[in-house]
Design a protein around this motif. Structure first.
Motif, PDB file in Angstrom:
ATOM      1  N   VAL A   1      45.421 -21.987  61.072  1.00 23.23           N
ATOM      2  CA  VAL A   1      46.354 -20.951  60.614  1.00 23.23           C
ATOM      3  C   VAL A   1      45.627 -19.618  60.455  1.00 23.23           C
ATOM      4  O   VAL A   1      46.141 -18.570  60.856  1.00 23.23           O
ATOM      5  N   PHE A   2      44.420 -19.635  59.905  1.00 23.26           N
ATOM      6  CA  PHE A   2      43.640 -18.408  59.752  1.00 23.26           C
ATOM      7  C   PHE A   2      43.351 -17.776  61.117  1.00 23.26           C
ATOM      8  O   PHE A   2      43.492 -16.559  61.288  1.00 23.26           O
ATOM      9  N   LEU A   3      42.971 -18.596  62.081  1.00 24.18           N
ATOM     10  CA  LEU A   3      42.695 -18.067  63.418  1.00 24.18           C
ATOM     11  C   LEU A   3      43.959 -17.500  64.058  1.00 24.18           C
ATOM     12  O   LEU A   3      43.901 -16.478  64.757  1.00 24.18           O
ATOM     13  N   LEU A   4      45.094 -18.126  63.808  1.00 19.76           N
ATOM     14  CA  LEU A   4      46.356 -17.594  64.321  1.00 19.76           C
ATOM     15  C   LEU A   4      46.704 -16.261  63.656  1.00 19.76           C
ATOM     16  O   LEU A   4      47.231 -15.350  64.304  1.00 19.76           O
ATOM     17  N   GLU A   5      46.403 -16.135  62.369  1.00 26.27           N
ATOM     18  CA  GLU A   5      46.620 -14.862  61.671  1.00 26.27           C
ATOM     19  C   GLU A   5      45.776 -13.765  62.309  1.00 26.27           C
ATOM     20  O   GLU A   5      46.257 -12.645  62.534  1.00 26.27           O
ATOM     21  N   LEU A   6      44.518 -14.069  62.592  1.00 28.81           N
ATOM     22  CA  LEU A   6      43.641 -13.100  63.250  1.00 28.81           C
ATOM     23  C   LEU A   6      44.129 -12.786  64.660  1.00 28.81           C
ATOM     24  O   LEU A   6      44.022 -11.638  65.116  1.00 28.81           O
ATOM     25  N   ALA A   7      44.671 -13.785  65.328  1.00 25.10           N
ATOM     26  CA  ALA A   7      45.197 -13.570  66.679  1.00 25.10           C
ATOM     27  C   ALA A   7      46.329 -12.553  66.661  1.00 25.10           C
ATOM     28  O   ALA A   7      46.428 -11.711  67.563  1.00 25.10           O
ATOM     29  N   VAL A   8      47.168 -12.597  65.635  1.00 25.35           N
ATOM     30  CA  VAL A   8      48.264 -11.627  65.545  1.00 25.35           C
ATOM     31  C   VAL A   8      47.701 -10.210  65.420  1.00 25.35           C
ATOM     32  O   VAL A   8      48.240  -9.269  66.016  1.00 25.35           O
TER      33      VAL A   8
END
Length: 112
Positions: A10-17
Motif C-alpha cells: 500500500v505504501f508503494l502504491l501511495e508513492l506510485a500515485v
C-alpha cells in the motif's frame, strides 16, 4: 509477515500515485515552464493532501468512513491520471490492487 507485506505494498502504491502525478503534470500540452511547474507541483500538492488527510498520522483526523473515502479517491485519481496518460488498464490495476490489499488488511484487523 503478510500484514507487513500488505502495508509495504500500500505504501508503494501511495508513492506510485505521486510519481504518476509528476508524469501527468509533465504530459500536459502547455509551455515547458508550466509543464515543469505541474510536474513538481502536482506531487507536492498530493503529498500535502495525503499528509493532512490520508496518512495514518494525519494532521486532520478523519472518521474512518471519511478517511476510507479519501484514500479511495486518492487511488482512483491515480488510476484516472494513468488513464489520461494512455494506460487505462494500468490505472484499473492500480485501483484493483489497492482495493484488494486494503480489504485483506482490514479483514486481518489492521487498517491500511
Amino acid at each position: 509477515m503478510i500484514r507487513a507485506f500488505g502495508l509495504l505494498l500500500v505504501f508503494l502504491l501511495e508513492l506510485a500515485v505521486l510519481a504518476i502525478g509528476a508524469r501527468w503534470g509533465w504530459s500536459l500540452n502547455v509551455p515547458t515552464a508550466v509543464r515543469l511547474l505541474a510536474a513538481v507541483g502536482v506531487p507536492l500538492l498530493l503529498a500535502g493532501l495525503w499528509g493532512v488527510l490520508g496518512s495514518p498520522r494525519a494532521r486532520v483526523p478523519l472518521r474512518p468512513p471519511a478517511k476510507h473515502a479519501f484514500q479511495a479517491g486518492w487511488f482512483v485519481l491515480g488510476g484516472g491520471m494513468l488513464a489520461l496518460l494512455g494506460q487505462p488498464w494500468l490505472g484499473l490495476a492500480l485501483v484493483v490492487v489497492w482495493a484488494v490489499v486494503t480489504i485483506l488488511l482490514r479483514r486481518a484487523g489492521r487498517p491500511a
